[in-house]
Write a protein that holds these residues in place. Structure first.
Motif, PDB file in Angstrom:
ATOM      1  N   TYR A 224       0.827  -1.209   0.000  1.00 38.96           N
ATOM      2  CA  TYR A 224       0.000   0.000   0.000  1.00 38.96           C
ATOM      3  C   TYR A 224       0.867   1.267   0.000  1.00 38.96           C
ATOM      4  N   VAL A 225       1.853   1.337   0.888  1.00 36.25           N
ATOM      5  CA  VAL A 225       2.671   2.562   0.939  1.00 36.25           C
ATOM      6  C   VAL A 225       3.519   2.690  -0.323  1.00 36.25           C
ATOM      7  N   ASP A 226       3.893   1.551  -0.925  1.00 39.91           N
ATOM      8  CA  ASP A 226       4.601   1.604  -2.208  1.00 39.91           C
ATOM      9  C   ASP A 226       3.715   2.246  -3.270  1.00 39.91           C
ATOM     10  N   ARG A 227       2.458   1.818  -3.311  1.00 33.61           N
ATOM     11  CA  ARG A 227       1.532   2.384  -4.301  1.00 33.61           C
ATOM     12  C   ARG A 227       1.298   3.869  -4.043  1.00 33.61           C
ATOM     13  N   LEU A 228       1.195   4.245  -2.787  1.00 33.95           N
ATOM     14  CA  LEU A 228       0.979   5.650  -2.439  1.00 33.95           C
ATOM     15  C   LEU A 228       2.165   6.496  -2.886  1.00 33.95           C
ATOM     16  N   TYR A 229       3.356   5.997  -2.638  1.00 33.54           N
ATOM     17  CA  TYR A 229       4.548   6.732  -3.054  1.00 33.54           C
ATOM     18  C   TYR A 229       4.622   6.809  -4.577  1.00 33.54           C
ATOM     19  N   ALA A 230       4.301   5.690  -5.233  1.00 33.24           N
ATOM     20  CA  ALA A 230       4.358   5.666  -6.692  1.00 33.24           C
ATOM     21  C   ALA A 230       3.378   6.657  -7.306  1.00 33.24           C
ATOM     22  N   ALA A 231       2.216   6.810  -6.683  1.00 29.73           N
ATOM     23  CA  ALA A 231       1.183   7.700  -7.222  1.00 29.73           C
ATOM     24  C   ALA A 231       1.371   9.153  -6.809  1.00 29.73           C
ATOM     25  N   SER A 232       2.326   9.416  -5.939  1.00 32.21           N
ATOM     26  CA  SER A 232       2.452  10.751  -5.345  1.00 32.21           C
ATOM     27  C   SER A 232       3.009  11.796  -6.299  1.00 32.21           C
ATOM     28  N   GLY A 233       3.777  11.352  -7.280  1.00 33.09           N
ATOM     29  CA  GLY A 233       4.461  12.307  -8.140  1.00 33.09           C
ATOM     30  C   GLY A 233       5.804  12.720  -7.593  1.00 33.09           C
ATOM     31  N   ALA A 234       6.122  12.253  -6.389  1.00 31.30           N
ATOM     32  CA  ALA A 234       7.423  12.580  -5.795  1.00 31.30           C
ATOM     33  C   ALA A 234       8.510  11.618  -6.256  1.00 31.30           C
ATOM     34  N   ALA A 235       8.062  10.514  -6.847  1.00 26.89           N
ATOM     35  CA  ALA A 235       9.012   9.476  -7.249  1.00 26.89           C
ATOM     36  C   ALA A 235       9.891   9.956  -8.398  1.00 26.89           C
ATOM     37  N   ASP A 236      11.149   9.639  -8.321  1.00 26.27           N
ATOM     38  CA  ASP A 236      12.119   9.980  -9.347  1.00 26.27           C
ATOM     39  C   ASP A 236      12.995   8.754  -9.567  1.00 26.27           C
ATOM     40  N   CYS A 237      13.128   8.340 -10.814  1.00 29.12           N
ATOM     41  CA  CYS A 237      13.861   7.103 -11.104  1.00 29.12           C
ATOM     42  C   CYS A 237      15.331   7.198 -10.680  1.00 29.12           C
ATOM     43  N   ASP A 238      15.932   8.359 -10.827  1.00 24.79           N
ATOM     44  CA  ASP A 238      17.328   8.513 -10.401  1.00 24.79           C
ATOM     45  C   ASP A 238      17.446   8.363  -8.887  1.00 24.79           C
ATOM     46  N   GLN A 239      16.486   8.943  -8.158  1.00 24.05           N
ATOM     47  CA  GLN A 239      16.491   8.786  -6.702  1.00 24.05           C
ATOM     48  C   GLN A 239      16.316   7.323  -6.314  1.00 24.05           C
ATOM     49  N   MET A 240      15.434   6.638  -7.032  1.00 22.68           N
ATOM     50  CA  MET A 240      15.207   5.224  -6.765  1.00 22.68           C
ATOM     51  C   MET A 240      16.491   4.422  -6.976  1.00 22.68           C
ATOM     52  N   ASP A 241      17.213   4.752  -8.026  1.00 30.09           N
ATOM     53  CA  ASP A 241      18.466   4.036  -8.290  1.00 30.09           C
ATOM     54  C   ASP A 241      19.480   4.270  -7.172  1.00 30.09           C
ATOM     55  N   GLN A 242      19.543   5.504  -6.683  1.00 26.52           N
ATOM     56  CA  GLN A 242      20.457   5.797  -5.570  1.00 26.52           C
ATOM     57  C   GLN A 242      20.065   5.019  -4.321  1.00 26.52           C
ATOM     58  N   MET A 243      18.746   4.861  -4.113  1.00 25.45           N
ATOM     59  CA  MET A 243      18.248   4.159  -2.940  1.00 25.45           C
ATOM     60  C   MET A 243      18.492   2.653  -3.032  1.00 25.45           C
ATOM     61  N   TYR A 244      18.334   2.090  -4.235  1.00 26.20           N
ATOM     62  CA  TYR A 244      18.260   0.639  -4.343  1.00 26.20           C
ATOM     63  C   TYR A 244      19.418  -0.046  -5.066  1.00 26.20           C
ATOM     64  N   ALA A 245      20.335   0.704  -5.651  1.00 31.01           N
ATOM     65  CA  ALA A 245      21.448   0.062  -6.378  1.00 31.01           C
ATOM     66  C   ALA A 245      22.224  -0.881  -5.464  1.00 31.01           C
ATOM     67  N   ASN A 246      22.629  -0.398  -4.291  1.00 32.96           N
ATOM     68  CA  ASN A 246      23.385  -1.245  -3.358  1.00 32.96           C
ATOM     69  C   ASN A 246      22.514  -2.349  -2.768  1.00 32.96           C
ATOM     70  N   VAL A 247      21.233  -2.031  -2.547  1.00 32.82           N
ATOM     71  CA  VAL A 247      20.315  -3.027  -1.983  1.00 32.82           C
ATOM     72  C   VAL A 247      20.188  -4.217  -2.927  1.00 32.82           C
ATOM     73  N   VAL A 248      20.068  -3.940  -4.232  1.00 30.24           N
ATOM     74  CA  VAL A 248      19.952  -5.015  -5.222  1.00 30.24           C
ATOM     75  C   VAL A 248      21.232  -5.830  -5.262  1.00 30.24           C
ATOM     76  N   ALA A 249      22.372  -5.153  -5.239  1.00 31.26           N
ATOM     77  CA  ALA A 249      23.655  -5.863  -5.277  1.00 31.26           C
ATOM     78  C   ALA A 249      23.829  -6.766  -4.056  1.00 31.26           C
ATOM     79  N   GLU A 250      23.376  -6.274  -2.898  1.00 35.17           N
ATOM     80  CA  GLU A 250      23.530  -7.050  -1.660  1.00 35.17           C
ATOM     81  C   GLU A 250      22.454  -8.117  -1.510  1.00 35.17           C
ATOM     82  N   SER A 251      21.405  -8.030  -2.317  1.00 31.14           N
ATOM     83  CA  SER A 251      20.278  -8.964  -2.183  1.00 31.14           C
ATOM     84  C   SER A 251      20.171  -9.897  -3.383  1.00 31.14           C
ATOM     85  N   ALA A 252      21.290 -10.153  -4.040  1.00 28.27           N
ATOM     86  CA  ALA A 252      21.281 -10.953  -5.265  1.00 28.27           C
ATOM     87  C   ALA A 252      20.724 -12.355  -5.059  1.00 28.27           C
TER      88      ALA A 252
END
Length: 454
Positions: A224-252
Motif C-alpha cells: 500500500y505505501v509503495d503504491r501511495l509513493y508511486a502515485a504521489s508524483g514525488a518518485a524519481d527514477c534517479d532517486q530510486m536508483d540511488q536508494m536501491y542500487a546497493n540493496v539489489v547488489a547485496e540482495s542478489a
C-alpha cells in the motif's frame, strides 16, 4: 476479611505491564472532575478489578463509575487504568449527544495518553509507542485538522524510535500523513516525504521478513505505501536508483526482496532502469517468477528485441497469481504487439486486460489506437468507420480513468478530423447520421455514425 479480599484481588489483576514511573514531585494529575479523596491500595485493587470486569461485560456506565476515582486519585496505580480507560472514553464519545460533550471527551482521550506517558515507563509499551497511539486517536477525533502537523510529529517520534517495533497501522498512517503534507507543498516537503516513506517501508519490510502473525499484514501495508509513493508524483527514477542500487547488489540471492523492488520500480514507471534490470536478472536466475520475467521483458524492449519481450511476457502470464499484475502484463504485451504493428493482437491483449480491470483507462486508449489502425473495408468511406470506434474508446478511457483525460482529448481531436464528411455520409447508402453502425472484421463493434465538423 478485608485482607482476604485484597489478596484475591491482587491475583485477579493481570501482572503484565506494571512497571511504574516515579511520580514527579509537586505535579498533580490532570483531573476530569473535582478531586476525590485518595483511595487506599485496597480500594484501588477492588475498583480496578470491577472496572475491568464491567468493560468485558460492556457495562460502560458501571465501568466509568469505578474507573474514574482511580484515575483521578491514583493515576500511577496500574497500567490497566489507561488500557481500559481508552475503551471507556471511546465508548462515551460515541454516545455523546452534543458537540460540547464530544469536544470535552476527545480532549480527555488526548490527556489520557499524556498521563500514561507521565506515570508509566513500560518496556513493552514505551513512551514512543504511546505517542503513536495518541497520534492515531488525534487523527480520529480531530478530523478538521487537515494537515495534522501535530499528529505527524508524534508519528515521526514513534517510527524513528521504534522502527519495526512500531505498530503496523502507525507505520501506514505515518506515510499517509506525510503524503498529505507533501501534497500541500510539494517543493518544500518532497525530500521529507521520501525519507518518511523509506523509514516506514523499511520497517514494514523487516516485520514481513520476520514472519509470524503480523507478516501478512505488514506485506499488504508495504504494498500500500509503495503504491501511495508511486502515485504521489514525488518518485524519481534517479532517486530510486540511488536508494536501491546497493540493496539489489547485496540482495542478489534474496528472491523476495528482489521481487518487491521490481514491483515498486514497475509501479513508479522506472522499468528502463539498469537497477531494475539487474534485479530482474538476479531474480530470474534464482527462480523464474512473473515479476522477474516481466523485468527481463522490459530489458528486451530497451534492446529493441520485441519477440524476446513477448516470450518473457508469456512466461510472466504463466506464473502470475495476482490479478492486478496479470492485467498489467497483458497491457504491456498489447503495447509490444502495437510496436510490431500487429494491431489485431494488440487489441486482443488490451481487451483481456480490461476483462480483469475495467477501469484501466490506458487499455481503452490502446484499444482506440489499434482500431484506428485497422484495415477492414476497401470502401474508402466505410474505412473511416474505425475512427468512430476509436473515439468511442478514447471517450471511455477518460470516463473510467480521470488520469487519461488529457491524452484522450488529444487523441479524440486527432482522429475526429478523419471522420467522413456530411456529404460522404449523406450520399452513402450504408450510412445514416446518428444511427447505429456495426464495424465488421476483427474490430466487431457497434458505434454511431457521425460526420466531422465542417
Amino acid at each position: 476479611m478485608k485482607k482476604v479480599l485484597l489478596i484475591a484481588l491482587c491475583f485477579a489483576i493481570p501482572m503484565v505491564g506494571f512497571a511504574q514511573k516515579k511520580k514527579k514531585k509537586d505535579e498533580a494529575p490532570t483531573q476530569e472532575a473535582p478531586v476525590v479523596a485518595t483511595l487506599s491500595d485496597e480500594e484501588c485493587f477492588e475498583k480496578v478489578s470491577l472496572f475491568q470486569s464491567f468493560v468485558k461485560m460492556g457495562d460502560w456506565s458501571a465501568a466509568y463509575e469505578n474507573w474514574l476515582p482511580v484515575y483521578q486519585s491514583r493515576p500511577d496505580f496500574r497500567s490497566q487504568i489507561y488500557t481500559n480507560g481508552a475503551k471507556i472514553l471511546e465508548y462515551r464519545y460515541s454516545q455523546a449527544s452534543t458537540d460540547e460533550a464530544r469536544k470535552a471527551l476527545r480532549d480527555s482521550i488526548m490527556r489520557l495518553h499524556d498521563e500514561r506517558i507521565k506515570y508509566f515507563d513500560d518496556a513493552k509499551y514505551p513512551d514512543e509507542y504511546v505517542l503513536g497511539m495518541k497520534a492515531m486517536d488525534y487523527l480520529t477525533y480531530f478530523p478538521e485538522d487537515e494537515l495534522a502537523l501535530q499528529a505527524y510529529d508524534w508519528l515521526k517520534q514513534s517510527v524513528t524510535a521504534l522502527g519495526a517495533k512500531a505498530q503496523i497501522t502507525v507505520l501506514r498512517k505515518y506515510v499517509e500523513v506525510s503524503y498529505n503534507i507533501y501534497k500541500s507543498n510539494p517543493d518544500q516537503y518532497s525530500d521529507q516525504f521520501l525519507a518518511d516513506y523509506q523509514a516506514a517501508s523499511a520497517a514494514l519490510e523487516q516485520i514481513a521478513a520476520a514472519g509470524g502473525k503480523n507478516a501478512e499484514h505488514a506485506t499488504s501495508q508495504k504494498a500500500y505505501v509503495d503504491r501511495l509513493y508511486a502515485a504521489s508524483g514525488a518518485a524519481d527514477c534517479d532517486q530510486m536508483d540511488q536508494m536501491y542500487a546497493n540493496v539489489v547488489a547485496e540482495s542478489a540471492s534474496d528472491l523476495e526482496k528482489l521481487g518487491s523492488i521490481m514491483k515498486l520500480y514497475r509501479r513508479l514507471g522506472c522499468t528502463e532502469s539498469e537497477v531494475y534490470f539487474a534485479a530482474a536478472e538476479h531474480s530470474h536466475k534464482l527462480q523464474p517468477t512473473a515479476e522477474s520475467a516481466a523485468g527481463c521483458a522490459q530489458m528486451c524492449i530497451k534492446k529493441n528485441d520485441m519477440n524476446g519481450a513477448l516470450e518473457y511476457y508469456k512466461q510472466a502470464l504463466s506464473l502470475v497469481t495476482d490479478n492486478e499484475d496479470k492485467a498489467d502484463y497483458l497491457y504491456r504485451m498489447a503495447n509490444v504487439y502495437v510496436a510490431l504493428k500487429n494491431y489485431q493482437q494488440g487489441a486482443v491483449y488490451a481487451q483481456q486486460a480490461l476483462d480483469i480491470n475495467a477501469e484501466d483507462g490506458r487499455c481503452y486508449l490502446l484499444l482506440g489506437i489499434c482500431y484506428a489502425s485497422a484495415k477492414i473495408y476497401d470502401d474508402p468511406i466505410l474505412a473511416r468507420s474505425v475512427f468512430w470506434v476509436a473515439c468511442d474508446m478514447f471517450q471511455k478511457a477518460k470516463q473510467v480513468d480521470a488520469s487519461c483525460t488529457s491524452d484522450a482529448n488529444k487523441l479524440i481531436a486527432t482522429y475526429r478530423q478523419y471522420f467522413p464528411s456530411k456529404e460522404d455520409v449523406f450520399f452513402h447508402r450504408d450510412l445514416n447520421e446518428g444511427s447505429a453502425f456495426r464495424v465488421g472484421g476483427w474490430v466487431a463493434r457497434t458505434t454511431i455514425c457521425r460526420s466531422k465538423a465542417e
